[in-house]
Design a protein around this motif. Sequence first.
Motif, PDB file in Angstrom:
ATOM      1  N   GLY A  16       0.798  -1.215   0.000  1.00  0.00           N
ATOM      2  CA  GLY A  16       0.000   0.000   0.000  1.00  0.00           C
ATOM      3  C   GLY A  16       0.833   1.269   0.000  1.00  0.00           C
ATOM      4  N   ARG A  17       0.292   2.316  -0.627  1.00  0.00           N
ATOM      5  CA  ARG A  17       0.978   3.606  -0.694  1.00  0.00           C
ATOM      6  C   ARG A  17       1.212   4.173   0.701  1.00  0.00           C
ATOM      7  N   ASN A  18       0.191   4.147   1.550  1.00  0.00           N
ATOM      8  CA  ASN A  18       0.330   4.717   2.889  1.00  0.00           C
ATOM      9  C   ASN A  18       1.368   3.966   3.727  1.00  0.00           C
ATOM     10  N   GLY A  19       1.422   2.646   3.526  1.00  0.00           N
ATOM     11  CA  GLY A  19       2.412   1.857   4.243  1.00  0.00           C
ATOM     12  C   GLY A  19       3.828   2.229   3.837  1.00  0.00           C
ATOM     13  N   LYS A  20       4.042   2.438   2.535  1.00  0.00           N
ATOM     14  CA  LYS A  20       5.366   2.848   2.056  1.00  0.00           C
ATOM     15  C   LYS A  20       5.734   4.229   2.594  1.00  0.00           C
ATOM     16  N   LEU A  21       4.761   5.148   2.601  1.00  0.00           N
ATOM     17  CA  LEU A  21       5.035   6.487   3.114  1.00  0.00           C
ATOM     18  C   LEU A  21       5.450   6.444   4.587  1.00  0.00           C
ATOM     19  N   LYS A  22       4.732   5.653   5.373  1.00  0.00           N
ATOM     20  CA  LYS A  22       5.050   5.537   6.794  1.00  0.00           C
ATOM     21  C   LYS A  22       6.428   4.922   6.991  1.00  0.00           C
ATOM     22  N   LEU A  23       6.736   3.923   6.190  1.00  0.00           N
ATOM     23  CA  LEU A  23       8.036   3.249   6.294  1.00  0.00           C
ATOM     24  C   LEU A  23       9.180   4.210   5.968  1.00  0.00           C
ATOM     25  N   LEU A  24       9.027   4.977   4.890  1.00  0.00           N
ATOM     26  CA  LEU A  24      10.072   5.909   4.496  1.00  0.00           C
ATOM     27  C   LEU A  24      10.239   7.034   5.516  1.00  0.00           C
ATOM     28  N   SER A  25       9.129   7.574   5.998  1.00  0.00           N
ATOM     29  CA  SER A  25       9.216   8.639   7.003  1.00  0.00           C
ATOM     30  C   SER A  25       9.940   8.150   8.244  1.00  0.00           C
ATOM     31  N   GLY A  26       9.645   6.913   8.665  1.00  0.00           N
ATOM     32  CA  GLY A  26      10.327   6.343   9.813  1.00  0.00           C
ATOM     33  C   GLY A  26      11.812   6.160   9.581  1.00  0.00           C
ATOM     34  N   TYR A  27      12.176   5.768   8.364  1.00  0.00           N
ATOM     35  CA  TYR A  27      13.586   5.605   8.025  1.00  0.00           C
ATOM     36  C   TYR A  27      14.310   6.947   8.090  1.00  0.00           C
ATOM     37  N   PHE A  28      13.710   7.987   7.508  1.00  0.00           N
ATOM     38  CA  PHE A  28      14.339   9.311   7.540  1.00  0.00           C
ATOM     39  C   PHE A  28      14.499   9.816   8.980  1.00  0.00           C
ATOM     40  N   ARG A  29      13.583   9.420   9.836  1.00  0.00           N
ATOM     41  CA  ARG A  29      13.629   9.865  11.229  1.00  0.00           C
ATOM     42  C   ARG A  29      14.699   9.108  12.025  1.00  0.00           C
ATOM     43  N   ALA A  30      14.910   7.845  11.687  1.00  0.00           N
ATOM     44  CA  ALA A  30      15.795   6.992  12.493  1.00  0.00           C
ATOM     45  C   ALA A  30      17.245   7.000  12.026  1.00  0.00           C
ATOM     46  N   VAL A  31      17.480   7.280  10.756  1.00  0.00           N
ATOM     47  CA  VAL A  31      18.822   7.151  10.186  1.00  0.00           C
ATOM     48  C   VAL A  31      19.473   8.530  10.082  1.00  0.00           C
ATOM     49  N   PRO A  32      20.713   8.673  10.515  1.00  0.00           N
ATOM     50  CA  PRO A  32      21.371   9.988  10.502  1.00  0.00           C
ATOM     51  C   PRO A  32      21.891  10.363   9.118  1.00  0.00           C
ATOM     52  N   ASP A  33      22.327  11.622   9.027  1.00  0.00           N
ATOM     53  CA  ASP A  33      23.029  12.077   7.822  1.00  0.00           C
ATOM     54  C   ASP A  33      24.438  11.488   7.827  1.00  0.00           C
ATOM     55  N   PRO A  34      25.047  11.287   6.669  1.00  0.00           N
ATOM     56  CA  PRO A  34      24.488  11.497   5.340  1.00  0.00           C
ATOM     57  C   PRO A  34      23.815  10.254   4.752  1.00  0.00           C
ATOM     58  N   GLU A  35      23.719   9.168   5.576  1.00  0.00           N
ATOM     59  CA  GLU A  35      23.222   7.906   5.031  1.00  0.00           C
ATOM     60  C   GLU A  35      21.804   8.021   4.501  1.00  0.00           C
ATOM     61  N   ARG A  36      20.926   8.723   5.235  1.00  0.00           N
ATOM     62  CA  ARG A  36      19.545   8.818   4.767  1.00  0.00           C
ATOM     63  C   ARG A  36      19.468   9.596   3.455  1.00  0.00           C
ATOM     64  N   GLY A  37      20.371  10.557   3.290  1.00  0.00           N
ATOM     65  CA  GLY A  37      20.385  11.319   2.049  1.00  0.00           C
ATOM     66  C   GLY A  37      20.835  10.479   0.867  1.00  0.00           C
ATOM     67  N   TYR A  38      21.821   9.627   1.077  1.00  0.00           N
ATOM     68  CA  TYR A  38      22.251   8.743   0.001  1.00  0.00           C
ATOM     69  C   TYR A  38      21.173   7.712  -0.327  1.00  0.00           C
ATOM     70  N   ALA A  39      20.459   7.241   0.690  1.00  0.00           N
ATOM     71  CA  ALA A  39      19.354   6.316   0.447  1.00  0.00           C
ATOM     72  C   ALA A  39      18.275   6.999  -0.384  1.00  0.00           C
ATOM     73  N   LEU A  40      17.952   8.239  -0.038  1.00  0.00           N
ATOM     74  CA  LEU A  40      16.962   9.000  -0.799  1.00  0.00           C
ATOM     75  C   LEU A  40      17.413   9.155  -2.247  1.00  0.00           C
ATOM     76  N   ALA A  41      18.672   9.467  -2.453  1.00  0.00           N
ATOM     77  CA  ALA A  41      19.185   9.630  -3.813  1.00  0.00           C
ATOM     78  C   ALA A  41      19.092   8.322  -4.597  1.00  0.00           C
ATOM     79  N   ALA A  42      19.390   7.210  -3.942  1.00  0.00           N
ATOM     80  CA  ALA A  42      19.315   5.910  -4.613  1.00  0.00           C
ATOM     81  C   ALA A  42      17.885   5.589  -5.031  1.00  0.00           C
ATOM     82  N   LEU A  43      16.929   5.879  -4.153  1.00  0.00           N
ATOM     83  CA  LEU A  43      15.532   5.555  -4.423  1.00  0.00           C
ATOM     84  C   LEU A  43      14.907   6.456  -5.482  1.00  0.00           C
ATOM     85  N   THR A  44      15.495   7.630  -5.696  1.00  0.00           N
ATOM     86  CA  THR A  44      14.953   8.575  -6.678  1.00  0.00           C
ATOM     87  C   THR A  44      15.848   8.694  -7.909  1.00  0.00           C
ATOM     88  N   ASN A  45      16.738   7.718  -8.102  1.00  0.00           N
ATOM     89  CA  ASN A  45      17.661   7.700  -9.244  1.00  0.00           C
ATOM     90  C   ASN A  45      18.526   8.954  -9.294  1.00  0.00           C
TER      91      ASN A  45
END
Length: 540
Positions: A16-45
């Motif tokens: 589900g879309r809402n489940g993915k949104l919740k999962l990603l928001s939680g990841y951004f909240r739990a993971v520090p910089d710069p790792e979360r930023g590199y993960a975001l870049a990977a997921l958005t090409n």
Amino acid sequence: MRRFADLIDTLVLTPGRNGKLKLLSGYFRAVPDPERGYALAALTNGLDIASVKPAMLRELIAGRMDAELFKLSYDYVGDLAETIALAWPVPAGPHAGRNDAPSLTGIVEALAGASRREGPQLIAGWLDQLDASSRYALLKLVTGGFRIGLSARLAKQALADFGGVAVTEIEELWHGLEPPYRTLFDWLEGVADKPVNAAAAPFRPVMLSHAIEDADFTRLDPADFVAEWKWDGIRVQATAERGVRRLYTRTGDDISAAFPDLVDHLAFDGTVDGELLVARLAEGEVSIGTFSDLQQRLNRKTVTGRMVRDHPAFLRAYDLLQDGSEDLRGLPFAERRARLEAFIAPLDPHRFDCSPMLAFDSWDELAQLRLALPEPVIEGVMIKRRTAPYVAGRPRGEWFKWKRDPHLVDAVLMYAQRGHGKRSGYYSDYTFGVWRGEPEEGELVPVGKAYFGFTDEELKLIDKYVRDHTIERFGPVRSVRANAVTGLVFEVAFEGIARSTRHKSGVAMRFPRINRLRWDKPPAEADRLETLEQMIAGAQ
């Protein structure tokens, strides 16, 4: 790397879309910089790892595994990264499977500084250390194309949810940001001011429409609306500012490099919303090409002079969002339209014009216009409220689309190919054909390909049918038994059709989809090629 791999695994298993949104928001909240930023870049090409290419990965696995066994495995799995991740032979010894490769940050930064000789060596060493799940994440990181039901837009929405801001704010900033997005995360966490968009010619989130319904005609006053044709190209945004010129898709992807002939003519300071077409101006009349003509230019990193000459890019303008330094989005549509006509008038008519408005006094009159489309490259009509501001997203009650009814034909399944992501275990991409000549003496010729329009349960049934009726294999593709007596018939819906030299049948469908499965219909009763050719002739 383990955290990133766990994120990928969980996203795959979260439908589900809402489940993915919740999962990603939680990841951004739990993971520090710069790792979360590199993960975001990977997921958005957004990562460009030049030191490793897919061909290099094939060479790596060729040195570790029998070539025929890998070929069979790849055929079954259908995804290069997943196949290598599962088949990679971990060396025996006290350190085998210890899963202590560098962090995601360490991997990205190491590859960024590596040469094309060093990159594959780094990958091989990490593959020896990682478990299968982390190997898959690593390989997808370097090859791109995570097929996990996650779009860049959804990732941006998760960022907006994480920071409690509107997703449009993030979209307008996006092209001025770079991985690992520290300034973006600082702002979203409230520890810094909003980043200033230093990028010239930024993308401005587009306004979208709703499909009009029968009930809408009874409650809407036609005097409050205007209408124009809905053209069969791709929605784009052309923007120029401070000498920088950009062409964006409706989702904010920069496609400027693929259309230099149009970008070179953005001789203005502002932002235009419109439809990208292939067209020529001759004797004062614009001749619009088919969507098949436009496809010759799409999804190309570079273009040749011949492509530009044979398929010239053209922008049919719908709206004006920015005029110099003035933001027009808050103005009523009628006022923006008047400004648009004045804005487009001095531009090169071989590259730009305004989409013509339609005169009507009642919904019945507009319905008659919709039934008598003057050109085959028109999909229907757009209906816009005169007073509507330009609002990003899909606001209700402002813009409507009234598309022509789809065409329907019965076609026979000919080939099936494995899907990707959660569909990688199923044959879910289908090529179908119609008869040329009588079924008993003629042949089936392919006319289209579709990969949606059926339920998960129907997918399982079709997959079993493909496996039970395979007559040949070509890598990940299977040829399915199809003759006058044996075959699976699809009712196929599509938006348009045009002649095409790329298909054996000589025709190509626009937006084909499986409308329903015709288990009840013998293949001999599927449609003939003449039926599709008559559709083309009737549209000319």
